[in-house]
Design a protein around this motif. Structure first.
Motif, short mmCIF file in Angstrom:
data_model
loop_
_atom_site.label_atom_id
_atom_site.label_comp_id
_atom_site.label_asym_id
_atom_site.label_seq_id
_atom_site.Cartn_x
_atom_site.Cartn_y
_atom_site.Cartn_z
N LEU A 1 0.85 -1.19 0.00
CA LEU A 1 0.00 0.00 0.00
C LEU A 1 0.88 1.24 0.00
O LEU A 1 1.80 1.36 0.81
N MET B 1 0.77 4.99 0.91
CA MET B 1 -0.07 5.85 1.74
C MET B 1 0.54 7.23 1.86
O MET B 1 1.73 7.38 2.17
N LEU C 1 -4.31 2.93 10.46
CA LEU C 1 -3.68 1.73 9.90
C LEU C 1 -4.11 0.48 10.65
O LEU C 1 -4.39 -0.56 10.05
N VAL D 1 -5.99 -1.49 7.73
CA VAL D 1 -4.99 -2.15 6.88
C VAL D 1 -4.48 -3.40 7.58
O VAL D 1 -4.09 -3.35 8.75
N LYS E 1 2.61 -4.58 3.31
CA LYS E 1 3.77 -3.69 3.39
C LYS E 1 3.37 -2.28 2.99
O LYS E 1 2.40 -2.08 2.26
N LEU E 2 4.14 -1.31 3.47
CA LEU E 2 3.79 0.09 3.28
C LEU E 2 4.91 0.88 2.62
O LEU E 2 6.10 0.65 2.91
N LEU F 1 5.34 4.84 2.69
CA LEU F 1 4.78 6.07 3.24
C LEU F 1 5.37 7.27 2.52
O LEU F 1 6.59 7.46 2.51
N THR G 1 5.33 10.97 9.96
CA THR G 1 5.77 9.67 9.46
C THR G 1 6.94 9.12 10.27
O THR G 1 6.97 7.94 10.63
N LEU H 1 5.34 -1.93 12.07
CA LEU H 1 4.86 -1.59 10.73
C LEU H 1 5.87 -2.06 9.68
O LEU H 1 7.07 -1.86 9.83
N VAL I 1 7.28 -1.09 6.88
CA VAL I 1 7.53 0.05 5.99
C VAL I 1 8.73 -0.27 5.09
O VAL I 1 9.86 -0.38 5.57
N SER J 1 10.13 5.14 3.06
CA SER J 1 9.46 6.37 3.45
C SER J 1 10.04 7.49 2.59
O SER J 1 11.26 7.67 2.53
#
Length: 233
Positions: free
Chosen positions: A46, A48, A120, A124, A129-130, A132, A142, A152, A154, A157
């Motif tokens: 995702l 975000m 989240l 979610v 996985k993210l 950001l 963040t 998380l 991530v 970022s």
């Protein structure tokens, strides 16, 4: 790469309550619910967006559509407004968040961090996985999110025009922060009076204020009209 001009970009809009605050969510892609762990059709990634200030999701509408197309429409791209930075639809009922801790000030900086983490948690799946992507003060939010929730997943970022220093603790910040916090109450009455103007007049005022910009996306004008609402200040 799929062309955005040939296929309409799926964009889903939601207004929800998170941590007791009205929240505007824009979701690009056909996936509206990423919270079901057992679903095999969920994407594993995702993107975000964490907005700047003001944190109205509509300012990022064109950006998330372009990013979604740039990703070959393979992954969902969401933007979540800051808590209270939206004009809820008329008739929207308040829904209590019974499964999260109560925040003393969800509209403050610390509250905005917890607001995103709770979003989240509720919306979610943990195994998604993210990436950001944060803008301005959203970069600070963040970084704090990743500090407070190391679980998380991530992958990346991306910090755009980051505002991450301790501005309120600087000499100028110690002077201006209390002043600006108090001055915001002075804005309530003029904004309340302006809210009665016809929508066309509000849009004209926004266009006049932004006349110096070389390019101005129409969605930015529509979103800026919401700043004439007391709910957004």
């Amino acid at each position: 790469m799929r062309s955005a001009s040939k296929e309409p970009v799926p964009l889903h809009e939601e207004f929800i309550y998170c941590c007791g605050a009205a929240t505007h969510v824009l979701k690009c892609g056909p996936w509206k619910d990423l919270s079901k762990d057992e679903s095999k059709n969920l994407p594993r990634l995702l993107f975000m967006i964490i907005p700047g200030n003001p944190g109205l999701a509509g300012y990022y509408r064109t950006f998330i559509q372009a990013l979604y197309c740039g990703l070959n429409q393979q992954y969902p791209v969401w933007v979540v407004s800051h808590a209270g930075h939206c004009k809820p639809p008329s008739g929207m009922e308040m829904i209590e968040d019974t499964d999260i801790k109560e925040l003393e000030d969800v509209f403050g900086l610390n509250g905005q961090v917890e607001h995103k983490l709770n979003f989240l948690k509720k919306n979610v799946s943990k195994d998604i996985k993210l990436v950001l992507i944060a803008h301005s003060i959203g970069c600070y939010i963040t970084l704090e999110m990743m500090k407070r929730a190391s679980e998380l997943q991530v992958l990346r970022s991306v910090l755009l025009f980051p505002t991450i220093e301790r501005m309120a603790q600087s000499p100028q910040g110690k002077l201006m922060t209390p002043l600006l916090c108090k001055l915001r109450y002075v804005l309530y009455m003029p904004v309340y009076l302006l809210s009665f103007l016809p929508e066309g007049v509000k849009a004209s005022l926004v266009r006049f204020a932004l006349r110096g910009m070389k390019t101005c996306d129409e969605s930015s004008i529509t979103t800026s009209v919401n700043l004439f609402s007391v709910d957004c200040i």
